[in-house]
Design a protein around this motif. Structure first.
Motif, mmCIF file in Angstrom:
data_model
loop_
_atom_site.group_PDB
_atom_site.id
_atom_site.type_symbol
_atom_site.label_atom_id
_atom_site.label_comp_id
_atom_site.label_asym_id
_atom_site.label_seq_id
_atom_site.Cartn_x
_atom_site.Cartn_y
_atom_site.Cartn_z
ATOM 1 N N HIS A 55 0.695 -1.281 -0.032
ATOM 2 C CA HIS A 55 -0.004 -0.104 -0.066
ATOM 3 C C HIS A 55 0.984 1.259 -0.164
ATOM 4 C CE1 HIS A 55 -3.991 -1.910 0.698
ATOM 5 N NE2 HIS A 55 -3.165 -2.892 1.244
ATOM 6 N N GLU A 56 2.103 1.114 -0.046
ATOM 7 C CA GLU A 56 2.933 2.367 0.042
ATOM 8 C C GLU A 56 3.786 2.617 -0.824
ATOM 9 O OE1 GLU A 56 2.066 4.337 2.965
ATOM 10 O OE2 GLU A 56 0.879 2.759 3.561
ATOM 11 N N SER A 57 4.264 1.854 -1.743
ATOM 12 C CA SER A 57 5.290 1.861 -2.921
ATOM 13 C C SER A 57 4.776 2.940 -3.654
ATOM 14 C CB SER A 57 5.668 0.751 -3.345
ATOM 15 O OG SER A 57 4.878 0.322 -4.177
ATOM 16 N N GLY A 58 3.737 3.122 -4.005
ATOM 17 C CA GLY A 58 3.072 4.168 -5.235
ATOM 18 C C GLY A 58 3.513 3.307 -6.600
ATOM 19 N N ARG A 59 3.780 1.998 -6.573
ATOM 20 C CA ARG A 59 4.097 1.245 -7.906
ATOM 21 C C ARG A 59 2.887 1.563 -8.704
ATOM 22 N NH1 ARG A 59 5.616 -4.858 -8.145
ATOM 23 N NH2 ARG A 59 3.472 -5.007 -7.209
ATOM 24 N N TYR A 60 1.691 1.682 -8.609
ATOM 25 C CA TYR A 60 0.746 1.598 -9.290
ATOM 26 C C TYR A 60 -0.124 2.901 -9.248
ATOM 27 C CZ TYR A 60 1.661 -3.539 -10.339
ATOM 28 O OH TYR A 60 2.239 -4.521 -10.608
#
Length: 132
Positions: A55-60
């Motif tokens: 929920h934290e990586s910002g990957r999508y």
């Protein structure tokens, strides 16, 4: 408590997606849970997503979440650009990553239109342009 905004209003990828979504009959935009959502009576596309456990990586953050026919979803998920989004995935929704390469906006338009067909009222679906 309001959700934090999880997008930049002037994001050029969002602007391209917005043009595709808002050309559909009766379509509108709202922010829900911090993300732009495109809807008629029901949501048919969401800009940005997370995956279960990430929920934290910002990957999508630059992605579109849409509903697809089950057989089509299975085929699409076999390619690396597609993923199962958190929260929506268990209900048959899939995500397409729009970051990291050249986006095929014709494909995005087809996917968004199909999601619209699956979620919009029949009266709005009937108003789609022929061949859309």
């Amino acid at each position: 408590m309001a959700h934090p905004t999880m997008f930049e209003p002037d994001d050029p990828v969002l602007a391209d997606l917005r043009r595709i979504c808002l050309r559909l009959p009766g379509a509108a935009e709202k922010v829900s849970h911090g993300r732009p959502c495109f809807y008629t009576k029901k949501i048919f596309a969401i800009y940005g997503a997370t995956t279960k456990g990430d929920h934290e990586s910002g990957r999508y953050d630059a992605s579109v979440v849409i509903q697809a026919q089950p057989d089509e979803a299975v085929a699409l998920l076999a390619t690396p650009s597609y993923f199962i989004p958190a929260y929506w995935g268990p209900y048959g929704w899939i995500g397409l990553n729009l970051a990291g390469g050249e986006v095929d906006w014709d494909e995005v338009g087809e996917l968004v239109t199909e999601s619209f067909r699956l979620t919009a009222p029949a009266t709005l679906v009937a108003r789609l342009a022929p061949g859309a």
